[in-house]
Design an enzyme around this catalytic site. Structure first.
Site, short mmCIF file in Angstrom:
data_model
loop_
_atom_site.label_atom_id
_atom_site.label_comp_id
_atom_site.label_asym_id
_atom_site.label_seq_id
_atom_site.Cartn_x
_atom_site.Cartn_y
_atom_site.Cartn_z
N SER A 73 0.91 -1.42 0.15
CA SER A 73 0.17 0.03 -0.12
C SER A 73 1.22 0.91 0.13
O SER A 73 2.21 1.45 0.52
CB SER A 73 -0.89 0.08 1.14
OG SER A 73 -1.17 1.21 1.60
N TYR A 114 -3.09 1.60 10.74
CA TYR A 114 -3.92 1.41 9.59
C TYR A 114 -2.08 0.87 8.67
O TYR A 114 -1.31 -0.03 7.83
CB TYR A 114 -4.35 1.77 8.14
CG TYR A 114 -4.36 0.87 7.35
CD1 TYR A 114 -5.07 -0.33 6.70
CD2 TYR A 114 -3.78 1.35 5.97
CE1 TYR A 114 -4.42 -1.31 5.58
CE2 TYR A 114 -3.70 0.84 4.82
CZ TYR A 114 -3.93 -0.37 4.65
OH TYR A 114 -4.36 -0.62 3.21
#
Length: 429
Positions: free
Chosen positions: A262, A275
């Site tokens: 990501s 996250y």
């Protein structure tokens, strides 16, 4: 889209399967016995794209996307401001300039080249997190390969959620035996071991670590249990999976590992604290392994994704924003601004899972895979800015302006303590 050419290895009868140094005749799952006497010839009766030469570009590879506008224009402006004010290094200025002179799309991402083989065995692929999104699309895409060269094990934490996967496989026309669905919960070592035991071929040639969970909102809005759950799935769960499958790849001297990364693992993002922490950990884990694994003929690649149109946001741990009542009024107000910004980012830059699947295929088929591939190049200026300024000040200032500056007037008009959260914000997947 899955055509290709087989590598024709000139080996004596009954000789061990060999691996071409160029990667053309690589046999995943076979002993790593180098040979230079290999040529690539088209497979009889196969249709599709021809075999392509190895990509010779830089390690950080990306796929072309649509033009810049809206949020992208603001982001580009912030990079320009940082460099024009003299706070960016010469490398940063060169990096920003080079984005305008990117090569044409066909040079950035050549057509996928599927793994060629010297035997008729299937390439065995196991993918975690296939209930929806990227995992589902990749599993079906490989299983539907016209040459039927892949045997795909699509795994899910909850088998009751396999309906969409079965429907997609039927719609795609996956041939019998090309796709098998297994239960695998990355939070449970026994579940991972059971899934490995169900692989009838006795080996996994390509492991795709795709399972993950998201969490969004102010840090104080998340319980410690929520934080622990995210880390258990995203980080420890991946470790469990690698520990289960890597040793056999190392023993056999061959294998590929693809990890769904990501942009949130390459740069900090407001309200994505936990996250991003999990994704930063994955970056460190994978980069460390990437240094070691080539000694064993195993290659690991990260597929760095931006916002993708999947059910990821619907599965946020604790729901969008967490328990917002735990946060102060100003933080709740800033979170509301962030939601508006994120919706705009998702609207302008969100990708279809099929686009991201193409990048996985490029990494899967590359004779000499890179450590990182990017599903979009639109966030690269920020990552470069972050790396080129060791103090981090330039990145922090640019990200703050991109996310919050244009909303200041709206924020003041709302007054202190107002919070009207909208739909779930788009977080980097």
């Amino acid at each position: 889209m899955f055509p290709g050419s087989f590598g024709n290895c000139h080996s004596p009868p009954h000789a061990p399967a060999k691996i071409c140094p160029q990667g053309v005749g690589e046999v995943l799952g076979a002993p790593r016995v180098p040979t230079r006497n290999c040529t690539a010839v088209p497979a009889a009766g196969n249709s599709g794209i021809p075999l392509q030469p190895p990509h010779s570009g830089p390690e950080l590879q990306s796929c072309p996307q649509r033009g810049w506008g809206g949020v992208g224009a603001r982001l580009g402006l912030e990079i320009a401001l940082q460099t024009q004010q003299g706070v960016g290094s010469p490398q940063a200025r060169g990096g920003a300039k080079s984005l305008k002179s990117c090569p044409p799309p066909h040079r950035l991402c050549p057509p996928p080249v599927l793994l060629s083989r010297c035997t008729m065995d299937h390439t065995v692929v196991l993918i975690t997190g296939c209930s929806s999104g990227i995992g589902l699309h990749l599993a079906v895409r490989l299983a539907a390969d016209p040459s039927q060269r892949f045997k795909v094990y699509a795994t899910l934490r909850d088998l009751s959620a396999q309906g969409p996967l079965l429907e997609a496989a039927q719609a795609r026309g996956c041939p019998p035996g090309s796709l098998e669905i297994l239960q695998l919960d990355v939070r449970d070592s026994d579940s991972v071991a059971a899934a490995r035991a169900h692989v009838t071929e006795g080996r996994v040639d390509v492991l795709v670590c795709n399972a993950g969970r998201g969490v969004l909102g102010p840090l104080e809005a998340h319980s410690v249990d929520t934080v622990a759950s995210i880390l258990d799935v995203n980080v420890v769960g991946m470790v469990r999976t690698l520990q289960a499958f890597l040793p056999d790849m190392k023993r056999r001297g061959s294998g590929r590992v693809l990890v769904t990364g990501s942009m949130g693992g390459l740069m900090g993002l407001p309200f994505n604290d936990v996250y991003c922490a999990s994704k930063f950990a994955i970056e460190g884990l994978c980069e460390s392994l990437a240094v070691l694994l080539p000694h064993f003929g195993v290659h690991l690649s990260l597929i760095e994704c931006g916002p993708v149109h999947t059910a990821f946001l619907e599965k946020l741990e604790g729901g969008p924003g967490g328990s917002l009542e735990r946060a102060d009024a100003q933080t709740r107000q800033l979170y509301s601004l962030y939601e508006r910004h994120s919706q705009e980012v998702f609207r302008e830059m969100g990708q279809d899972p099929e686009e991201v699947t193409e990048v996985f295929l490029t990494a899967l088929s590359a004779p000499e895979p890179a450590l990182r591939y990017f599903s979009t190049n639109r966030f690269l200026p920020l990552t470069r800015l972050r790396l080129d300024d060791p103090s981090g000040d330039n990145y922090v200032a640019a990200m703050h302006r991109v996310v919050f500056a244009d909303q200041c007037a709206w924020s003041m008009a709302q007054g202190p303590g107002r919070h009207e959260p909208g739909a779930a914000a788009a977080i980097p997947q």
